[in-house]
Scaffold this active site. Structure first.
Site, PDB file in Angstrom:
ATOM      1  N   ASN A  88     -87.912  13.947   6.172  1.00  0.00           N
ATOM      2  CA  ASN A  88     -89.426  14.084   6.510  1.00  0.00           C
ATOM      3  C   ASN A  88     -89.997  12.994   5.642  1.00  0.00           C
ATOM      4  O   ASN A  88     -90.162  13.000   4.309  1.00  0.00           O
ATOM      5  CB  ASN A  88     -90.229  15.483   6.164  1.00  0.00           C
ATOM      6  CG  ASN A  88     -91.428  15.530   6.450  1.00  0.00           C
ATOM      7  OD1 ASN A  88     -91.827  14.613   6.888  1.00  0.00           O
ATOM      8  ND2 ASN A  88     -92.182  16.626   6.095  1.00  0.00           N
ATOM      9  N   LYS A 118     -92.951  11.770   5.652  1.00  0.00           N
ATOM     10  CA  LYS A 118     -94.439  12.156   5.446  1.00  0.00           C
ATOM     11  C   LYS A 118     -95.161  10.783   5.475  1.00  0.00           C
ATOM     12  O   LYS A 118     -94.882  10.016   6.460  1.00  0.00           O
ATOM     13  CB  LYS A 118     -94.548  12.808   4.110  1.00  0.00           C
ATOM     14  CG  LYS A 118     -93.793  14.159   3.898  1.00  0.00           C
ATOM     15  CD  LYS A 118     -93.937  14.857   2.727  1.00  0.00           C
ATOM     16  CE  LYS A 118     -92.926  16.057   2.442  1.00  0.00           C
ATOM     17  NZ  LYS A 118     -93.329  16.897   1.343  1.00  0.00           N
ATOM     18  N   HIS A 134     -95.309  22.798   9.017  1.00  0.00           N
ATOM     19  CA  HIS A 134     -94.819  22.427   7.384  1.00  0.00           C
ATOM     20  C   HIS A 134     -96.059  23.045   6.657  1.00  0.00           C
ATOM     21  O   HIS A 134     -97.290  23.214   7.130  1.00  0.00           O
ATOM     22  CB  HIS A 134     -94.800  20.956   7.374  1.00  0.00           C
ATOM     23  CG  HIS A 134     -94.259  20.647   5.860  1.00  0.00           C
ATOM     24  ND1 HIS A 134     -95.092  20.561   4.762  1.00  0.00           N
ATOM     25  CD2 HIS A 134     -93.070  20.241   5.663  1.00  0.00           C
ATOM     26  CE1 HIS A 134     -94.240  20.161   3.908  1.00  0.00           C
ATOM     27  NE2 HIS A 134     -93.035  19.987   4.318  1.00  0.00           N
ATOM     28  N   GLU A 187     -97.494  21.881   4.390  1.00  0.00           N
ATOM     29  CA  GLU A 187     -98.927  20.949   4.089  1.00  0.00           C
ATOM     30  C   GLU A 187     -99.750  20.753   5.339  1.00  0.00           C
ATOM     31  O   GLU A 187    -100.869  20.313   5.326  1.00  0.00           O
ATOM     32  CB  GLU A 187     -98.247  19.552   3.961  1.00  0.00           C
ATOM     33  CG  GLU A 187     -97.619  19.299   2.430  1.00  0.00           C
ATOM     34  CD  GLU A 187     -96.531  18.336   2.442  1.00  0.00           C
ATOM     35  OE1 GLU A 187     -95.966  18.045   1.114  1.00  0.00           O
ATOM     36  OE2 GLU A 187     -96.524  17.384   3.207  1.00  0.00           O
ATOM     37  N   GLU A 225     -88.753  26.604   3.631  1.00  0.00           N
ATOM     38  CA  GLU A 225     -89.138  25.535   2.455  1.00  0.00           C
ATOM     39  C   GLU A 225     -90.396  26.230   1.796  1.00  0.00           C
ATOM     40  O   GLU A 225     -91.560  26.526   1.930  1.00  0.00           O
ATOM     41  CB  GLU A 225     -90.073  24.435   2.952  1.00  0.00           C
ATOM     42  CG  GLU A 225     -89.128  23.412   3.814  1.00  0.00           C
ATOM     43  CD  GLU A 225     -89.657  21.999   3.958  1.00  0.00           C
ATOM     44  OE1 GLU A 225     -89.096  21.088   3.372  1.00  0.00           O
ATOM     45  OE2 GLU A 225     -91.026  21.903   4.453  1.00  0.00           O
ATOM     46  N   GLY A 252     -91.787  19.275  -3.370  1.00  0.00           N
ATOM     47  CA  GLY A 252     -92.381  18.132  -4.280  1.00  0.00           C
ATOM     48  C   GLY A 252     -92.554  18.353  -5.616  1.00  0.00           C
ATOM     49  O   GLY A 252     -93.093  17.417  -6.248  1.00  0.00           O
ATOM     50  N   SER A 259     -87.648  20.020  -2.550  1.00  0.00           N
ATOM     51  CA  SER A 259     -86.763  19.521  -3.634  1.00  0.00           C
ATOM     52  C   SER A 259     -85.314  19.376  -3.662  1.00  0.00           C
ATOM     53  O   SER A 259     -84.700  19.607  -4.518  1.00  0.00           O
ATOM     54  CB  SER A 259     -87.201  20.166  -4.962  1.00  0.00           C
ATOM     55  OG  SER A 259     -88.620  20.096  -5.167  1.00  0.00           O
TER      56      SER A 259
END
Length: 239
Positions: free
Chosen positions: A8, A10, A93, A95, A163, A169, A201
């Site tokens: 990904n 991003k 996701h 985010e 996740e 991150g 991560s």
């Protein structure tokens, strides 16, 4: 099933950098036990797909809109992604859920649109640190799976990516026992044939241990996917 290592990217890169990264991944993709998937930003999907045409690296997107077309300024429909060469799309996701207020209902609708367009949905689930500390991690991901996966998900080859929000991150990862426990719960929820990826991560140093865990069928890689050498090292760790 064959492991899948998905990157990904991003909101990173430029047109030139994205194509160069794709070509570097392609150069190391031969003779891997794992399948590879890269997901660049929207503007670069077609260029990356063209550079990987006929190569053993699939291309995906990072989101899609539930509608086929319409007055949705700034959004991208699943058929458009397919038309640009994408075969997969990441949905739900954390985010997107946190930054754009996406609910399970929205993610489910996007998943249905992806399937209708011939895309493979990669639907993300994961708990926050507060939820984990409250002992709710398993219940949270089970509820997200129940609410986010559309009809026909398994038949379409849909993929679930776990996740933990607090590990994305941050450089932090759950213990191997924690990852195994959540993946075991997910396996019960989705059945034996749905790929389950771990993300959060993932890097070359921890990839082999994570990918060796039961019910972990691959990885959804964030930052490390922006460095071809690291991404390929993770793929090699899959066996």
């Amino acid at each position: 099933m064959r492991p899948l290592i998905a990157g990904n990217w991003k909101m990173h890169g430029s047109l030139r950098a994205s194509v160069a990264l794709a070509e570097s991944v392609r150069a190391g993709a031969d003779d891997l036990a794992a399948e590879l998937l890269v997901c660049p930003p929207f503007p670069y999907i077609q260029a990356v797909a063209m550079s990987l045409l006929g190569q053993p690296v699939a291309v995906g997107a990072q989101d899609c809109h539930p509608a086929v077309q319409g007055a949705h300024t700034g959004d991208v429909a699943a058929p458009m992604l397919r038309d640009c060469g994408a075969t997969h799309v990441i949905l739900g996701h954390s985010e997107r859920r946190a930054g754009h207020g996406e609910t399970d209902v929205v993610v489910k609708a996007k998943g249905a649109a992806a399937i209708a367009a011939g895309l493979t949905p990669v639907i993300c689930v994961g708990e926050t640190l507060a939820q984990r500390e409250a002992g709710q991690a398993e219940a949270v991901v089970r509820a997200q799976v129940a609410g986010s996966l559309p009809d026909g998900f398994a038949e379409a080859g849909g993929i679930v990516a776990y996740e933990p929000v607090w590990a994305i991150g941050t450089g932090k990862t759950p213990t191997e026992a924690d990852i195994a426990a959540i993946h075991a719960a997910l396996r019960q929820a989705v059945g034996p044939d749905t790929r389950l990826l771990y993300g959060g991560s993932v890097k070359p140093a921890n990839a082999a241990a994570i990918l060796a865990l039961p019910h972990v069928d691959g990885a959804l890689v964030g930052g490390a996917s922006l460095i071809a050498e690291d991404f390929l090292a993770i793929a090699r760790a899959a066996g």
